[in-house]
Design a protein around this motif. Structure first.
Motif, PDB file in Angstrom:
ATOM      1  N   ASN A 147       0.850  -1.189   0.000  1.00  0.00           N
ATOM      2  CA  ASN A 147       0.000   0.000   0.000  1.00  0.00           C
ATOM      3  C   ASN A 147       0.887   1.240   0.000  1.00  0.00           C
ATOM      4  OD1 ASN A 147      -2.661  -1.317   0.307  1.00  0.00           O
ATOM      5  ND2 ASN A 147      -1.807  -1.978   2.262  1.00  0.00           N
ATOM      6  N   ILE A 148       0.806   2.021  -1.059  1.00  0.00           N
ATOM      7  CA  ILE A 148       1.621   3.231  -1.173  1.00  0.00           C
ATOM      8  C   ILE A 148       0.815   4.418  -0.647  1.00  0.00           C
ATOM      9  CG2 ILE A 148       2.734   4.804  -2.797  1.00  0.00           C
ATOM     10  CD1 ILE A 148       3.393   2.387  -4.524  1.00  0.00           C
ATOM     11  N   ASP A 149       1.401   5.141   0.287  1.00  0.00           N
ATOM     12  CA  ASP A 149       0.726   6.315   0.852  1.00  0.00           C
ATOM     13  C   ASP A 149       0.500   7.367  -0.220  1.00  0.00           C
ATOM     14  OD1 ASP A 149       0.692   5.178   3.366  1.00  0.00           O
ATOM     15  OD2 ASP A 149       2.621   6.038   3.945  1.00  0.00           O
ATOM     16  N   CYS A 150      -0.716   7.938  -0.221  1.00  0.00           N
ATOM     17  CA  CYS A 150      -1.069   8.929  -1.238  1.00  0.00           C
ATOM     18  C   CYS A 150      -1.309  10.305  -0.616  1.00  0.00           C
ATOM     19  CB  CYS A 150      -2.334   8.504  -1.985  1.00  0.00           C
ATOM     20  SG  CYS A 150      -2.156   6.960  -2.887  1.00  0.00           S
ATOM     21  N   GLN A 151      -1.153  11.303  -1.439  1.00  0.00           N
ATOM     22  CA  GLN A 151      -1.442  12.676  -1.039  1.00  0.00           C
ATOM     23  C   GLN A 151      -2.594  13.175  -1.907  1.00  0.00           C
ATOM     24  OE1 GLN A 151       0.185  14.911   1.292  1.00  0.00           O
ATOM     25  NE2 GLN A 151      -1.620  16.118   0.819  1.00  0.00           N
ATOM     26  N   LEU A 158      -3.163   3.851 -10.534  1.00  0.00           N
ATOM     27  CA  LEU A 158      -3.798   3.983  -9.218  1.00  0.00           C
ATOM     28  C   LEU A 158      -3.134   3.056  -8.205  1.00  0.00           C
ATOM     29  CD1 LEU A 158      -6.070   5.404  -7.683  1.00  0.00           C
ATOM     30  CD2 LEU A 158      -7.585   3.509  -8.335  1.00  0.00           C
ATOM     31  N   LYS A 159      -2.711   1.890  -8.656  1.00  0.00           N
ATOM     32  CA  LYS A 159      -2.040   0.922  -7.783  1.00  0.00           C
ATOM     33  C   LYS A 159      -0.794   1.516  -7.145  1.00  0.00           C
ATOM     34  CE  LYS A 159       0.400  -3.528  -8.088  1.00  0.00           C
ATOM     35  NZ  LYS A 159       0.770  -4.650  -8.996  1.00  0.00           N
ATOM     36  N   PHE A 160      -0.134   2.415  -7.872  1.00  0.00           N
ATOM     37  CA  PHE A 160       1.102   3.022  -7.371  1.00  0.00           C
ATOM     38  C   PHE A 160       0.895   4.450  -6.884  1.00  0.00           C
ATOM     39  CE2 PHE A 160       2.555  -0.319 -10.293  1.00  0.00           C
ATOM     40  CZ  PHE A 160       3.312  -1.063  -9.395  1.00  0.00           C
ATOM     41  N   GLY A 161      -0.360   4.808  -6.614  1.00  0.00           N
ATOM     42  CA  GLY A 161      -0.629   6.077  -5.945  1.00  0.00           C
ATOM     43  C   GLY A 161      -1.023   7.232  -6.827  1.00  0.00           C
ATOM     44  N   TYR A 162      -1.221   7.006  -8.131  1.00  0.00           N
ATOM     45  CA  TYR A 162      -1.590   8.082  -9.053  1.00  0.00           C
ATOM     46  C   TYR A 162      -3.069   7.946  -9.437  1.00  0.00           C
ATOM     47  CZ  TYR A 162       3.475   8.491  -9.734  1.00  0.00           C
ATOM     48  OH  TYR A 162       4.824   8.646  -9.544  1.00  0.00           O
ATOM     49  N   ASP A 163      -3.884   8.929  -9.044  1.00  0.00           N
ATOM     50  CA  ASP A 163      -5.295   8.943  -9.419  1.00  0.00           C
ATOM     51  C   ASP A 163      -5.506  10.082 -10.415  1.00  0.00           C
ATOM     52  OD1 ASP A 163      -7.967   8.605  -9.631  1.00  0.00           O
ATOM     53  OD2 ASP A 163      -8.467   9.210  -7.588  1.00  0.00           O
ATOM     54  N   ILE A 164      -5.837   9.729 -11.647  1.00  0.00           N
ATOM     55  CA  ILE A 164      -5.961  10.711 -12.725  1.00  0.00           C
ATOM     56  C   ILE A 164      -7.409  10.800 -13.182  1.00  0.00           C
ATOM     57  CG2 ILE A 164      -5.274  11.251 -15.097  1.00  0.00           C
ATOM     58  CD1 ILE A 164      -2.626   9.963 -14.565  1.00  0.00           C
ATOM     59  N   ASP A 165      -7.896  12.036 -13.366  1.00  0.00           N
ATOM     60  CA  ASP A 165      -9.230  12.280 -13.937  1.00  0.00           C
ATOM     61  C   ASP A 165      -9.079  12.908 -15.316  1.00  0.00           C
ATOM     62  OD1 ASP A 165     -10.875  11.204 -12.107  1.00  0.00           O
ATOM     63  OD2 ASP A 165     -11.592  13.091 -11.245  1.00  0.00           O
ATOM     64  N   ASP A 179     -11.038  15.384 -23.879  1.00  0.00           N
ATOM     65  CA  ASP A 179     -10.244  14.488 -24.722  1.00  0.00           C
ATOM     66  C   ASP A 179      -8.759  14.839 -24.713  1.00  0.00           C
ATOM     67  OD1 ASP A 179     -12.421  13.015 -25.399  1.00  0.00           O
ATOM     68  OD2 ASP A 179     -12.812  14.116 -27.271  1.00  0.00           O
ATOM     69  N   HIS A 180      -8.426  16.024 -24.243  1.00  0.00           N
ATOM     70  CA  HIS A 180      -7.018  16.430 -24.268  1.00  0.00           C
ATOM     71  C   HIS A 180      -6.578  17.097 -22.963  1.00  0.00           C
ATOM     72  CE1 HIS A 180      -8.276  20.623 -24.934  1.00  0.00           C
ATOM     73  NE2 HIS A 180      -9.208  20.108 -25.723  1.00  0.00           N
ATOM     74  N   GLU A 181      -7.343  16.893 -21.872  1.00  0.00           N
ATOM     75  CA  GLU A 181      -6.984  17.499 -20.600  1.00  0.00           C
ATOM     76  C   GLU A 181      -7.166  16.489 -19.461  1.00  0.00           C
ATOM     77  OE1 GLU A 181      -8.017  22.237 -21.121  1.00  0.00           O
ATOM     78  OE2 GLU A 181      -9.627  20.869 -20.464  1.00  0.00           O
ATOM     79  N   VAL A 182      -6.174  16.449 -18.582  1.00  0.00           N
ATOM     80  CA  VAL A 182      -6.242  15.571 -17.409  1.00  0.00           C
ATOM     81  C   VAL A 182      -5.804  16.355 -16.176  1.00  0.00           C
ATOM     82  CG1 VAL A 182      -5.755  13.500 -18.769  1.00  0.00           C
ATOM     83  CG2 VAL A 182      -3.884  14.713 -17.641  1.00  0.00           C
ATOM     84  N   ILE A 183      -6.224  15.865 -15.000  1.00  0.00           N
ATOM     85  CA  ILE A 183      -5.730  16.425 -13.735  1.00  0.00           C
ATOM     86  C   ILE A 183      -5.428  15.266 -12.786  1.00  0.00           C
ATOM     87  CG2 ILE A 183      -7.057  18.563 -13.957  1.00  0.00           C
ATOM     88  CD1 ILE A 183      -8.950  17.413 -11.797  1.00  0.00           C
ATOM     89  N   PHE A 184      -4.537  15.519 -11.815  1.00  0.00           N
ATOM     90  CA  PHE A 184      -4.252  14.549 -10.772  1.00  0.00           C
ATOM     91  C   PHE A 184      -5.186  14.791  -9.589  1.00  0.00           C
ATOM     92  CE2 PHE A 184      -0.121  14.153 -12.894  1.00  0.00           C
ATOM     93  CZ  PHE A 184       0.094  12.788 -12.802  1.00  0.00           C
ATOM     94  N   ARG A 185      -5.784  13.712  -9.086  1.00  0.00           N
ATOM     95  CA  ARG A 185      -6.528  13.779  -7.841  1.00  0.00           C
ATOM     96  C   ARG A 185      -5.636  13.361  -6.664  1.00  0.00           C
ATOM     97  NH1 ARG A 185     -10.633  17.104  -8.827  1.00  0.00           N
ATOM     98  NH2 ARG A 185     -12.036  16.330 -10.457  1.00  0.00           N
ATOM     99  N   LYS A 186      -4.775  12.384  -6.929  1.00  0.00           N
ATOM    100  CA  LYS A 186      -3.842  11.913  -5.908  1.00  0.00           C
ATOM    101  C   LYS A 186      -2.492  11.630  -6.549  1.00  0.00           C
ATOM    102  CE  LYS A 186      -7.315   9.402  -3.149  1.00  0.00           C
ATOM    103  NZ  LYS A 186      -7.727   8.056  -2.672  1.00  0.00           N
ATOM    104  N   VAL A 187      -1.453  11.760  -5.743  1.00  0.00           N
ATOM    105  CA  VAL A 187      -0.104  11.362  -6.146  1.00  0.00           C
ATOM    106  C   VAL A 187       0.525  10.657  -4.952  1.00  0.00           C
ATOM    107  CG1 VAL A 187       0.212  13.233  -7.803  1.00  0.00           C
ATOM    108  CG2 VAL A 187       0.929  13.550  -5.428  1.00  0.00           C
TER     109      VAL A 187
END
Length: 589
Positions: free
Chosen positions: A449-453, A479-486, A490-498
């Protein structure tokens, strides 16, 4: 099309020679392996006339006079008797093709004697014709080849330069000398000795004789057995910081036979994965297994093999090599001594026997935290002063306690990138970024379990359609390694968690690195995500570190299972030996 005819004996042998004898080194291989099978303890090989004249002499058992004609006949051998023997081959040769092929494309003279006779036999062969007579000789066999390919001008034309052909011969004899290290080998080129071993039956000694005094320092022993399956792997593999630009130094053997085995190579390469980048190790490994579990009768060159249980062999070799590389940490000292700080005062602390701004020492065993927790009023003791808050000092420098003999000493930092360590054997230079990257990588790989921010505010990052598809396809792995992307569009993303260790790194920078690494390695995405995370989280080059920070990096790095290279394969440390430093300053006495 013409009428069908029966080919002559010489033409038949020449056709067979095309498979068995590819170049001068093929002749050396066949004759030398015959010497090994004959039980020789000394083998001398002499090369002349642009590698077309070859002489191989040994002190083996020799050839019985009554077997001479058979020895040079096609498919005549002393090494097998029945078809079943093909599945229980324990000798280097067994086909009975080599000598018949060689005498069809060269002029051969053989002098041989066995212990039963007080005389030897001389054999002269040309165009597959064999003549023999009695002669005086020592026990053993001398095979002398003249004018190789003299009657095959087309084959002669395709030979490489003398230097290149001799290089093939030299590499072959090295390979034979390593696996048959109980035999003394000597190789001469135009009368000059180019290779010599003493045949002491010690692989480490033979490595030193062939490749120099210092080579063994860069090797680690491999020794693994499986008594249930009768498997054994033995030899040496190089440390990840001792590499080559090609696989030229892959010395692989199966039951002491030189092989080119994709399964063997793949197992070794997998063990070194993420340790040496695009470089290659130097390895000398011999796999021993029951002869019936491996087929060596695949090709006339006898370099190809097939296993009865390929997966078992792959996993056995991989685990043995990986285990040897994982144990490298045992070679490194793990005790990093406490470093006591010298604290320069800002506020004046006066004492009858002490002047303003004197340097005073915190005793070994104290920590900055324990200093801050002490009583509010500083109590002055001989050589010790205590402070009630961090602002009571401005700067720190550090002096090392006198270390024990087995400990190493952190001297300081060079160019705000390298940590300098005094060790028993010399001065060690450690790249701070790479050392910490290796430690973080191994910790992340072990972590379930990798701690997320959680990011309440994240930059909107523009991506190409292909990158968006790549990210969407691998969203669960990220997501398994702590990266949650929304995906905003079609050409834009943001991070919810790192990952928490990357909470201070720019999301744009993180995503750029992730895309750069995983786009080029689709089949290995999870590994690339781990590598990217480790690299971004590690302390950067050109970053000032105090002594405690350096100490923590080194202490953590020393606990790594594979501490010689980062996950990209870059070396972490370099030792300048005391003897080399002393030699430079002419302190050799």
């Amino acid at each position: 099309m013409g009428r069908i005819i029966q080919l002559s004996k010489n033409v038949i042998n020449q056709i067979a020679a095309g498979e068995v004898i590819e170049r001068p080194s093929s002749v050396v291989k066949e004759l030398t392996e015959n010497s090994v099978d004959a039980g020789a303890t000394r083998i001398s090989i002499e090369i002349e006339n642009e590698c077309r004249n070859i002489r191989v002499a040994d002190n083996g058992s020799g050839i019985h006079p009554d077997d001479i004609l058979l020895a040079f006949s096609k498919h005549a051998t002393s090494k097998i008797r029945t078809g079943e023997d093909l599945y229980n081959v324990t000798t280097m040769g067994f086909r009975g093709e080599a000598l018949a092929s060689i005498i069809s494309i060269s002029k051969l003279t053989c002098i041989t004697r066995t212990t039963e006779f007080d005389y030897g036999t001389k054999v002269e062969c040309e165009n597959s014709e064999v003549k023999h007579s009695k002669t005086g000789s020592a026990v053993g066999t001398i095979m002398e080849i003249k004018d190789l390919f003299y009657n095959l001008p087309a084959r002669l034309k395709f030979l490489k330069s003398e230097k290149t052909e001799f290089a093939y011969i030299s590499e072959l004899v090295q390979s034979l000398a390593l696996i048959h290290n109980d035999i003394a080998f000597e190789l001469k080129n135009n009368g000059k000795i180019t290779l010599k071993t003493t045949g002491q039956g010690n692989l480490a000694q033979t490595l030193k004789e062939l490749f120099g005094e210092d080579v063994n320092k860069n090797f680690r022993e491999v020794l693994k057995t499986d008594k249930v399956s009768n498997l054994k792997l033995s030899g040496y593999v190089s440390t990840p910081d001792y590499t080559r630009s090609s696989k030229k130094d892959y010395y692989l053997y199966v039951n002491s036979r030189i092989v080119k085995c994709p399964v063997f190579q793949k197992a070794v390469d997998t063990a070194y994965k993420n340790l040496i980048g695009s470089r290659y190790p130097f390895i000398v490994l011999n796999l021993e297994l029951p002869p019936e579990d491996v087929d060596v009768n695949v090709h006339p060159s006898k370099k190809e093999v097939r296993y009865k249980n390929t997966n078992q062999i792959f996993n056995f070799i991989y685990s043995a090599v990986n285990g040897a590389l994982s144990n490298l940490k045992q070679e490194l000292p793990s005790d990093i001594p406490y470093v006591r700080p010298v604290i320069t005062l800002r506020e004046e602390v006066k004492q009858d026997n002490q002047q303003d701004d004197d340097d005073v020492f915190v005793p070994s065993g104290a920590t900055i935290g324990s200093i801050f927790e002490r009583k509010e009023t500083a109590e002055v003791k001989p050589n010790v002063i205590e402070f009630n808050k961090p602002s009571d000092f401005v700067q720190s420098s550090f002096i090392q306690e006198t270390p024990k003999a087995e400990e190493d000493v952190i001297i300081g930092q060079y160019k705000k990138t390298y940590i300098l360590i005094e060790r028993e054997e010399g001065l060690e230079i450690v790249d701070q970024h790479i050392a910490e990257e290796r430690y973080i990588y191994e910790q992340l790989k072990k972590s379930k379990n990798i701690d997320c921010q959680l990011l309440f505010i994240s930059d909107v990052i523009e991506v190409s359609p292909s990158d968006k598809e790549l990210l969407e396809t691998n969203k669960d792995k990220l997501l398994k390694f702590g990266y949650d992307i929304d995906f905003m569009s079609d050409h834009e993303v943001i991070f919810r968690k790192v990952p928490q260790i990357l909470s201070k790194v720019s999301p744009k920078e993180i995503l750029a690195d992730i895309l750069e690494h995983i786009s080029g390695d689709i089949d290995n995405i999870e590994e690339q995500i781990l590598i990217t995370t480790s690299c971004k989280a590690a302390v950067k080059a050109n970053t000032y570190l105090n002594q405690f920070q350096m100490q923590e990096i080194i202490r953590n790095w020393r606990t790594c299972e594979k501490p010689f290279t980062c996950p990209h394969g870059r070396p972490i440390s370099k030792i300048l030996e005391h003897k080399d430093i002393a030699k430079f300053f002419q302190r050799t006495k």
